[in-house]
Design a protein around this motif. Structure first.
Motif, PDB file in Angstrom:
ATOM      1  N   SER A  19      42.225  46.534  19.764  1.00  0.00           N
ATOM      2  CA  SER A  19      43.409  47.386  19.889  1.00  0.00           C
ATOM      3  C   SER A  19      44.478  46.608  20.637  1.00  0.00           C
ATOM      4  O   SER A  19      44.256  45.486  21.083  1.00  0.00           O
ATOM      5  N   ASP A  20      45.643  47.206  20.797  1.00  0.00           N
ATOM      6  CA  ASP A  20      46.707  46.471  21.479  1.00  0.00           C
ATOM      7  C   ASP A  20      46.408  46.360  22.975  1.00  0.00           C
ATOM      8  O   ASP A  20      45.566  47.068  23.532  1.00  0.00           O
ATOM      9  N   GLU A  21      47.116  45.462  23.624  1.00  0.00           N
ATOM     10  CA  GLU A  21      46.848  45.165  25.030  1.00  0.00           C
ATOM     11  C   GLU A  21      47.076  46.368  25.929  1.00  0.00           C
ATOM     12  O   GLU A  21      46.409  46.512  26.960  1.00  0.00           O
ATOM     13  N   SER A  22      47.973  47.262  25.558  1.00  0.00           N
ATOM     14  CA  SER A  22      48.288  48.407  26.411  1.00  0.00           C
ATOM     15  C   SER A  22      47.080  49.334  26.592  1.00  0.00           C
ATOM     16  O   SER A  22      46.928  49.973  27.637  1.00  0.00           O
ATOM     17  N   THR A  23      46.194  49.384  25.579  1.00  0.00           N
ATOM     18  CA  THR A  23      45.002  50.231  25.684  1.00  0.00           C
ATOM     19  C   THR A  23      44.067  49.723  26.768  1.00  0.00           C
ATOM     20  O   THR A  23      43.616  50.479  27.627  1.00  0.00           O
ATOM     21  N   LEU A  24      43.784  48.422  26.741  1.00  0.00           N
ATOM     22  CA  LEU A  24      42.924  47.834  27.772  1.00  0.00           C
ATOM     23  C   LEU A  24      43.600  47.925  29.140  1.00  0.00           C
ATOM     24  O   LEU A  24      42.938  48.170  30.154  1.00  0.00           O
ATOM     25  N   LYS A  25      44.900  47.753  29.150  1.00  0.00           N
ATOM     26  CA  LYS A  25      45.635  47.818  30.416  1.00  0.00           C
ATOM     27  C   LYS A  25      45.452  49.188  31.072  1.00  0.00           C
ATOM     28  O   LYS A  25      45.264  49.293  32.286  1.00  0.00           O
ATOM     29  N   LYS A  26      45.485  50.255  30.270  1.00  0.00           N
ATOM     30  CA  LYS A  26      45.274  51.601  30.804  1.00  0.00           C
ATOM     31  C   LYS A  26      43.887  51.732  31.418  1.00  0.00           C
ATOM     32  O   LYS A  26      43.716  52.330  32.477  1.00  0.00           O
ATOM     33  N   GLU A  27      42.888  51.184  30.714  1.00  0.00           N
ATOM     34  CA  GLU A  27      41.516  51.257  31.223  1.00  0.00           C
ATOM     35  C   GLU A  27      41.403  50.560  32.578  1.00  0.00           C
ATOM     36  O   GLU A  27      40.801  51.092  33.516  1.00  0.00           O
ATOM     37  N   LEU A  28      41.983  49.371  32.668  1.00  0.00           N
ATOM     38  CA  LEU A  28      41.842  48.602  33.900  1.00  0.00           C
ATOM     39  C   LEU A  28      42.729  49.142  35.014  1.00  0.00           C
ATOM     40  O   LEU A  28      42.389  49.023  36.196  1.00  0.00           O
ATOM     41  N   GLN A  29      43.858  49.731  34.655  1.00  0.00           N
ATOM     42  CA  GLN A  29      44.685  50.374  35.676  1.00  0.00           C
ATOM     43  C   GLN A  29      43.931  51.551  36.297  1.00  0.00           C
ATOM     44  O   GLN A  29      44.015  51.784  37.500  1.00  0.00           O
ATOM     45  N   ARG A  30      43.185  52.272  35.458  1.00  0.00           N
ATOM     46  CA  ARG A  30      42.391  53.379  35.978  1.00  0.00           C
ATOM     47  C   ARG A  30      41.313  52.859  36.918  1.00  0.00           C
ATOM     48  O   ARG A  30      41.028  53.444  37.962  1.00  0.00           O
ATOM     49  N   LEU A  31      40.698  51.729  36.543  1.00  0.00           N
ATOM     50  CA  LEU A  31      39.696  51.117  37.406  1.00  0.00           C
ATOM     51  C   LEU A  31      40.327  50.686  38.731  1.00  0.00           C
ATOM     52  O   LEU A  31      39.734  50.831  39.801  1.00  0.00           O
ATOM     53  N   GLY A  32      41.550  50.203  38.656  1.00  0.00           N
ATOM     54  CA  GLY A  32      42.271  49.776  39.855  1.00  0.00           C
ATOM     55  C   GLY A  32      42.715  50.926  40.745  1.00  0.00           C
ATOM     56  O   GLY A  32      43.193  50.694  41.866  1.00  0.00           O
ATOM     57  N   SER A  33      42.564  52.158  40.260  1.00  0.00           N
ATOM     58  CA  SER A  33      42.920  53.313  41.077  1.00  0.00           C
ATOM     59  C   SER A  33      41.738  53.816  41.907  1.00  0.00           C
ATOM     60  O   SER A  33      41.889  54.731  42.718  1.00  0.00           O
ATOM     61  N   VAL A  34      40.559  53.228  41.707  1.00  0.00           N
ATOM     62  CA  VAL A  34      39.371  53.609  42.477  1.00  0.00           C
ATOM     63  C   VAL A  34      39.379  52.840  43.794  1.00  0.00           C
ATOM     64  O   VAL A  34      39.287  51.610  43.801  1.00  0.00           O
ATOM     65  N   ASP A  35      39.497  53.551  44.885  1.00  0.00           N
ATOM     66  CA  ASP A  35      39.637  52.909  46.200  1.00  0.00           C
ATOM     67  C   ASP A  35      38.495  51.945  46.495  1.00  0.00           C
ATOM     68  O   ASP A  35      38.717  50.846  47.019  1.00  0.00           O
ATOM     69  N   GLU A  36      37.278  52.370  46.173  1.00  0.00           N
ATOM     70  CA  GLU A  36      36.116  51.527  46.479  1.00  0.00           C
ATOM     71  C   GLU A  36      36.158  50.223  45.686  1.00  0.00           C
ATOM     72  O   GLU A  36      35.732  49.173  46.191  1.00  0.00           O
ATOM     73  N   PHE A  37      36.702  50.267  44.469  1.00  0.00           N
ATOM     74  CA  PHE A  37      36.786  49.049  43.665  1.00  0.00           C
ATOM     75  C   PHE A  37      37.850  48.112  44.224  1.00  0.00           C
ATOM     76  O   PHE A  37      37.651  46.893  44.275  1.00  0.00           O
ATOM     77  N   VAL A  38      38.959  48.675  44.677  1.00  0.00           N
ATOM     78  CA  VAL A  38      40.021  47.863  45.284  1.00  0.00           C
ATOM     79  C   VAL A  38      39.494  47.181  46.544  1.00  0.00           C
ATOM     80  O   VAL A  38      39.735  45.986  46.776  1.00  0.00           O
ATOM     81  N   THR A  39      38.761  47.932  47.372  1.00  0.00           N
ATOM     82  CA  THR A  39      38.166  47.374  48.586  1.00  0.00           C
ATOM     83  C   THR A  39      37.183  46.261  48.253  1.00  0.00           C
ATOM     84  O   THR A  39      37.135  45.220  48.921  1.00  0.00           O
TER      85      THR A  39
END
Length: 368
Positions: free
Chosen positions: A117-137
């Motif tokens: 799929s286009d890059e924006s789809t994967l970007k949404k998935e990873l942006q959501r992952l980046g919103s998890v505080d524990e993952f950012v830490t």
């Protein structure tokens, strides 16, 4: 026309068995005899280490982490994976942990439309992952910039043939994130005591699942190269070192000849047969034999802990104490996290039906 010589030659034989008997039998026989010779060389005296656990005199609070997964609308562009990661401890250890320390994460991945799929789809998935505080830490502690992770993960996804690895990759990343988050919180709290994490699964982190940069950083921590001492033990119930293979038969040989509930380490020359990167491992590999070798677990201990023989054997005592006879032998601590992280099939099917009903009758503006 393509090459057909080998296919055509099959017609010369009355059956596939006859073909194999004449074409591959001699080479199979040579390998079989080599295997038999190696088996006959085995001796219990070759074991580099074995240990019979003792009764616990110095208990350590245990915590376990596990991840559950449910897939909704499977096989359609709407395919959705719900992931639940949970921490749990035995009831007898609840007094040793704060309730907020035993976290759980619920996360979703649209796994049906990511690959090709286009890059924006994967970007949404990873942006959501980046919103998890524990993952950012987690990334910050490892010293990995989110953009660096994003581009590494994007390259991984580009190599996948379908979207199925995505949910498993995210589950593994979040499980490690929760483990590290727990470790850091305990480390910051000067009043907290020691603890031991029992991970249901291997400490070997697959770079093809979580990116090479994350895999290498975790390996560095487990090996003690970063100055940290993460007290995590991997318990692998379905080890690739157990089963019908050369290495599986070698492990079985030793397991069946040692006292039940013993821990042992096989000679490195045999271990290297199934682990080509043995010298690069951040952990040491042991085995736990149960019921005369009828059940065998692989136990992985970070090298930072393994260097201390007394500490290692105390951990073996604790693992043995938490071994149950259920299901042919299991480590009871893992069951607490497994239950907490599980997403039942019945619950998932009901959720899928309810979501489908709501989608079918949804009209723009209903969400306001």
């Amino acid at each position: 026309m393509g090459y057909t010589g080998e296919k055509a030659s099959l017609n010369q034989y009355s059956s596939l068995y006859e073909y194999c008997k004449q074409k591959v039998f001699s080479e199979l026989k040579e390998m079989f005899e080599s295997d038999e010779i190696e088996q006959n060389r085995l001796s219990v005296s070759d074991i580099s280490y074995s240990y019979v656990p003792k009764a616990i005199t110095d208990n350590i609070p245990l915590v376990s982490f596990d991840g559950g997964l449910a897939t909704l609308f499977s096989g359609t562009p709407m395919e959705l994976s719900l992931i639940k990661i949970a921490a749990a401890c035995p009831p007898s250890h609840q007094k040793d942990f704060l309730e907020q320390e035993l976290k759980e994460i619920i996360f979703h991945v649209f796994s049906g439309n990511t690959v090709n799929s286009d890059e924006s789809t994967l970007k949404k998935e990873l942006q959501r992952l980046g919103s998890v505080d524990e993952f950012v830490t987690f990334l910050a502690f490892l010293g990995v910039e989110f953009n660096e992770f994003y581009y590494e993960f994007k390259k991984l996804v580009g190599k996948w043939k379908d979207s199925s690895p995505l949910k498993d990759s995210v589950r593994e990343l979040l499980e490690w994130a929760l483990i590290f988050d727990f470790y850091l919180r305990r480390k910051e709290d000067k009043n907290s005591g020691e603890f031991l994490v029992i991970k249901d699964g291997s400490l070997s982190v697959n770079p093809k699942a979580v990116t090479g940069v994350v895999s290498n950083k975790i390996r560095t921590v487990l090996a003690g190269e970063s100055g940290e001492n993460l007290p995590v033990i991997g318990v692998v119930k379905k080890s690739r070192f157990v089963g019908e293979s050369l290495i599986g038969r070698i492990v079985q040989f030793y397991a069946s000849r040692l006292e039940s509930h013993s821990f042992f380490k096989i000679p490195s020359k045999y271990e290297a047969i199934a682990d080509k990167d043995l010298s690069l491992n951040s952990f040491s590999r042991y085995f736990l034999t149960l019921f005369g070798g009828k059940s065998i677990f692989e136990i992985q201990i970070p090298k930072t802990i393994d260097r201390d023989k007394n500490r290692r054997e105390l951990i073996f005592d604790i693992i043995a104490e938490n071994t149950t006879f259920a299901y042919g032998g299991s480590i009871s601590i893992n069951s607490f996290a497994h239950i907490k992280a599980s997403l039942s099939e019945a619950e998932s099917r009901l959720l899928e039906r309810n979501l489908y009903r709501d989608l079918k009758y949804f009209k723009p503006g209903d969400e306001k």
